[in-house]
Design a protein around this motif. Structure first.
Motif, PDB file in Angstrom:
ATOM      1  N   HIS A   1      32.592  62.214  36.805  1.00 39.64           N
ATOM      2  CA  HIS A   1      33.801  62.888  36.343  1.00 39.64           C
ATOM      3  C   HIS A   1      34.639  61.880  35.560  1.00 39.64           C
TER       4      HIS A   1
ATOM      5  N   ARG B   1      38.846  57.018  36.279  1.00 40.71           N
ATOM      6  CA  ARG B   1      40.261  57.340  36.074  1.00 40.71           C
ATOM      7  C   ARG B   1      40.800  56.393  35.006  1.00 40.71           C
TER       8      ARG B   1
ATOM      9  N   THR C   1      38.592  61.332  34.100  1.00 45.61           N
ATOM     10  CA  THR C   1      39.959  61.839  34.150  1.00 45.61           C
ATOM     11  C   THR C   1      40.903  60.885  33.423  1.00 45.61           C
TER      12      THR C   1
END
Length: 282
Positions: free
Chosen positions: A252, A221, A254
């Motif tokens: 992932h 993040r 983000t």
């Protein structure tokens, strides 16, 4: 004489009255101001000491070396590993207490070896009221002297003092240790620290100034300052950062649209509890 000048003089006189001082030194603005004051007051009887470990980015260590050279203060580097402590690795609400206890322990031992009786850190007058700060308990327990706190020098005044000494870090953003990027309760590991450091190095290469890469067990993040958010949304950066962070092992990637916030994965939203000694090496 201005208020800042009076506080500067009082802190310098405080240090000058001591036989010698070792400053827990990260190269951030707080510990750099203390190191400059100590060197001004004591000359060769002042020593800056940086604790090198897995939670300190290599770039920050190089910055510390550079700033110590700017000041002209003797610079010692000691190495240890927080990852040898099960309590630290567990990453509970008291992680910063365990970290700071270990770091300050290294400083105290180094000071003893050098025949120095006083260890100082960069805690400033704004720190005690800034939320959950278990690391400050370690400072009190180990009787470490905090001249900025003792003379009521707040963060904005610290920056003014750093500017008076012509320090290049006078406007440097606060820097917390790499473990502060890992949510409380998720174990601190060498693999996680390494990929966080490499991910943030990429953002630094892209010219971002205030940012963090939070590691949510494989989900990266990214937080950037609000005034840099538009640039983080540019297609070229988005594609590059996604590809590069995937190579580092993130499943992932983000971008947090809230932007950079201190302590967004820590108790009571306080990241600075995780900042290393003396600026949290801040």
């Amino acid at each position: 004489m201005t208020t800042v000048e009076a506080k500067l003089e009082a802190a310098r006189d405080d240090l000058a009255a001591r036989d010698g001082v070792l400053v827990a030194f990260s190269g951030g603005v707080d510990s750099s101001a203390v190191a400059a004051l100590a060197h001004d007051a004591l000359g060769s009887d002042a020593v800056a000491c940086t604790a090198k470990s897995e939670t300190l980015p290599a770039a920050e260590l190089e910055d510390a070396k550079r700033v110590a050279s700017e000041i002209g203060i003797r610079h010692e580097i000691v190495s240890f590993s927080e990852l040898e402590s099960d309590a630290f690795v567990e990453n509970d609400d008291e992680r910063c207490y365990h970290c700071r206890t270990m770091r300050l322990g290294e400083m105290i031992e180094t000071a003893r070896d050098l025949g120095i009786g006083t260890v100082c850190d960069g805690t400033n007058a704004d720190d005690p009221g800034a939320g959950h700060r278990p690391g400050l308990q370690a400072v009190e327990e180990l009787d470490v002297h905090s001249p900025l706190l003792a003379h009521d020098i707040a963060k904005d005044e610290v920056r003014q003092i750093a500017a008076r000494y012509d320090l290049s870090v006078a406007d440097k953003p606060s820097m917390a240790c790499l473990s502060s990027r890992i949510p409380t309760g998720l174990a601190v590991t060498d693999d996680r620290l390494t990929r966080i450091e490499r991910a943030e190095a990429l953002l630094r290469q892209w010219g971002f100034d205030q940012f963090r890469v939070r590691d949510h067990d494989g989900l990266a993040r990214i937080e950037v300052a609000p005034d840099e958010l538009e640039r983080a949304l540019e297609r070229e950066f988005v594609e590059t950062v996604r590809a590069e962070l995937s190579k580092l092992g993130f499943d992932h990637v983000t971008l947090d649209l809230h932007g950079y916030r201190t302590g967004s994965v820590s108790p009571e939203g306080d990241e600075r509890a995780g900042e290393p000694v003396g600026d949290r090496q801040t």
